[in-house]
Design an enzyme around this catalytic site. Structure first.
Site, PDB file in Angstrom:
ATOM      1  N   LYS A 150      16.978 109.837  45.398  1.00 27.41           N
ATOM      2  CA  LYS A 150      16.168 110.898  45.998  1.00 27.41           C
ATOM      3  C   LYS A 150      16.548 111.030  47.466  1.00 27.41           C
ATOM      4  O   LYS A 150      15.988 110.378  48.353  1.00 27.41           O
ATOM      5  CB  LYS A 150      14.683 110.565  45.851  1.00 27.41           C
ATOM      6  CG  LYS A 150      13.788 111.789  45.968  1.00 27.41           C
ATOM      7  CD  LYS A 150      14.023 112.741  44.814  1.00 27.41           C
ATOM      8  CE  LYS A 150      13.196 114.004  44.932  1.00 27.41           C
ATOM      9  NZ  LYS A 150      13.539 114.986  43.924  1.00 27.41           N
ATOM     10  N   SER A 209      14.373 118.834  40.659  1.00 22.85           N
ATOM     11  CA  SER A 209      13.147 118.240  41.180  1.00 22.85           C
ATOM     12  C   SER A 209      11.957 119.086  40.715  1.00 22.85           C
ATOM     13  O   SER A 209      11.712 119.193  39.521  1.00 22.85           O
ATOM     14  CB  SER A 209      13.212 118.117  42.698  1.00 22.85           C
ATOM     15  OG  SER A 209      12.355 117.090  43.143  1.00 22.85           O
TER      16      SER A 209
END
Length: 593
Positions: free
Chosen positions: A191, A390
């Site tokens: 991430k 995402s």
């Protein structure tokens, strides 16, 4: 005194007349715009559609009334309009071919280029021709134009073919100069979005995933050009390594990159040969906008709704760092729209066209819920554009079927929280002092005068972890896989569409047309037509929007244009405290070159 009053009165009358004339001209302009919008184009026999590959191309065109009235440049081209115009040109017997005019074309993503290229290849299946000309070809325009039957170049023109690179920007040290830092809570080693605020270089996991997806995008471009130009992939990579943009144009002929060198005035003669016209005949040209308004058969069969969701995912409409003043996916608004489509008995299936790198985790969950309820009423198919990652993937996962472009960026299953700490700015840079009185241990949680302490960060990390577990479960349920299997491909990692297919994050590779076809199949609709949602703003809505927003979108577009690469850091410092703290997104700016 009498002369003074005369001068004042004359000035007043002059100003009044100016505004009166300006108003009349404005009304005439609006009438002209309405008339040109409503008028259907009659396509003449033996026509050629001119596609100008110049300027920005976005997921969907939004109209340009504000830009025209405020004296700005041309508005962005919509991929949706381009695809529709090419399809209509293919089906119209009076259109004989397409002329691609290469310029400084700026698509919003590699996937949009692939979608446009596939539409042009589909046009060629009709037996009609495509030719391309440019004074110079950027790498993107050459990728598109390489499929043409003939690729022409100005004798002193150039072709840029250099490969793919990513140059992420890092703002940690810039923020430190202002006494600001970001405290981070995240789940997922891949991430990487927060790295731009917390690091000064790429982490190893991020370098691994970025290397994978830019290599995949480049290989797709190389293989496509190789197939069209009959040049081996190895040779195309060798050409890229030697920076052909500085080469002698005569060598482009030897390398088979182009078919002929000619000046602009010679192009018409070549096109006339293809149309079998005499030298003194005129070429019937039709633009993309005119082709869009050309008449076609009335809509028949069942309705398949195509709902466009693109931009930053936000809790409420307003500014966001990623999209600036651009289009946004507003959680509550999208949820209401989808609820209306669920109740509409005329709509037999819904295709949701998603192009988003994510945003608010809260809004993503609300849209997930709306799509889940919609699926109970009718089939839902997701068509992924440049990005559906995402929060964009959070939206996608409950669909019956997911279609992605080979170069779509997707996945990035992970969540993070960013919490700006400006205490050093206040206490050290500005010299502000704070005192404290509190009744409980955490009464001053979130105070401006200090960063979070270790215990407070542990609470935040638990909250982020719970959000990640929920996201992961949503994906597992939607894709009908165990949570353990999703965990292996999650951790915030970004995948190309072609790789996501292998790990079952998507079901099929293709564009919007493939998604519509699948939706019709699931709805058992033998005959069908599509309708686009939400409806584009009309002229009056656009004008009222420019008044109520004070022209913010227009001014933001101009600011982005003038500041260039400095736009993001400038807006970052101005608006860092306005972002939703809990985010499900990929990096703010991919910065691919």
């Amino acid at each position: 005194m009498k002369d003074f009053l005369k001068n004042v009165l004359a000035t007043f009358v002059g100003i009044l007349l100016f505004f009166l004339i300006f108003g009349i001209l404005g009304v005439m302009s609006l009438v002209g715009m309405v008339a040109s919008t409503d008028a259907a184009t009659n396509v003449k026999d033996n026509s050629v559609m001119v596609v100008k590959l110049d300027g920005a191309m976005e997921e969907r065109s939004e109209g340009d009334v504000k830009t025209q009235l405020m004296g700005g440049g041309s508005s962005a081209i919509g991929l949706d309009d381009m695809l529709t115009a090419i399809r209509k040109a293919k089906e119209n017997k009076n259109v004989k071919g397409i002329y691609l005019e290469a310029g400084m074309f700026r698509p919003d993503s590699p996937a949009s280029m692939v979608a446009l290229r596939h539409a042009l290849l589909d046009f060629k299946k009709s037996g009609k021709w495509i030719v391309a000309y440019g004074d110079q070809y950027t790498q993107g325009t050459y990728y598109l134009c390489s499929l043409a039957d003939k690729v022409w170049l100005n004798p002193i023109g150039m072709i840029d073919w250099h490969g793919m690179a990513a140059e992420p920007m890092f703002y940690k040290d810039l923020m430190a100069k202002f006494g600001v830092k970001v405290q981070l809570a995240k789940v997922g080693s891949y991430k990487s979005a927060p790295e731009m605020f917390t690091a000064d270089k790429m982490s190893d996991p991020n370098r691994e995933q970025v290397t994978a997806y830019i290599t995949g995008i480049w290989n797709t471009m190389v293989n496509d050009v190789s197939a069209s130009r009959k040049i081996s992939a190895e040779q195309l990579n060798t050409i890229a390594d030697n920076l052909p943009m500085f080469d002698d144009p005569q060598n482009y002929l030897k390398m088979k990159l182009v078919d002929k060198l000619m000046y602009t005035d010679e192009v018409k003669g070549e096109v006339k040969k293809l149309l079998k016209l005499k030298d003194d005949d005129n070429i019937n040209q039709i633009s993309v906008a005119q082709m869009m308004s050309a008449k076609e058969d009335s809509k028949k069969g069942d309705e398949i709704a195509v709902y466009y969701a693109y931009g930053d995912i936000v809790d409420k409409e307003g500014f966001s760092l990623l999209s600036g003043g651009g289009h946004q996916i507003v959680g509550n608004t999208v949820a209401k729209d989808l609820a209306e489509l669920a109740k509409d008995d005329n709509v037999k299936a819904v295709v949701i066209r998603i192009n988003s790198g994510g945003g608010s985790a809260y809004a993503s969950e609300q849209i997930w819920r709306a799509i889940t309820l919609l699926k109970e009423k009718k089939p839902v198919v997701v068509s992924m554009g440049g990005m559906a990652a995402s929060g964009g993937y959070y939206m996608s996962c409950p669909a019956n079927w997911i279609v992605a472009e080979p170069t779509t960026l997707t996945g990035s299953i992970g969540i993070f929280g960013m919490f700006p700490d400006a205490s050093n700015l206040l206490t050290q840079k500005l010299g502000i002092k704070f005192d404290e009185i509190k009744t409980n241990k955490h009464s001053n949680f979130g105070t401006r005068c200090r960063p979070f302490n270790e215990e407070e960060m542990s609470f935040l990390n638990m909250y982020i972890e719970r959000g990640y577990q929920l996201f992961r479960k949503r994906v597992a349920d939607g894709r009908k896989q165990p949570v353990e299997a999703i965990e292996k491909i999650a951790q915030g990692r970004v995948w190309l569409g072609q790789d996501a297919l292998k790990i079952k994050l998507v079901d099929e590779l293709g564009g919007l047309d493939a998604a519509v076809k699948k939706a019709a199949q699931l709805a058992k609709a033998d005959e069908y037509h599509t309708s686009a949602y939400p409806a584009k703003a009309g002229l009056m809505d656009q004008l009222m929007g420019s008044v109520t927003s004070g022209g913010d979108n227009y001014l933001d577009a101009r600011l982005r244009e003038y500041l260039g690469i400095y736009y993001e850091p400038f807006m970052l410092m101005k608006n860092i405290d306005k972002q939703s703290a809990i985010q499900a997104r990929i990096p703010f700016e991919l910065n691919l070159r």
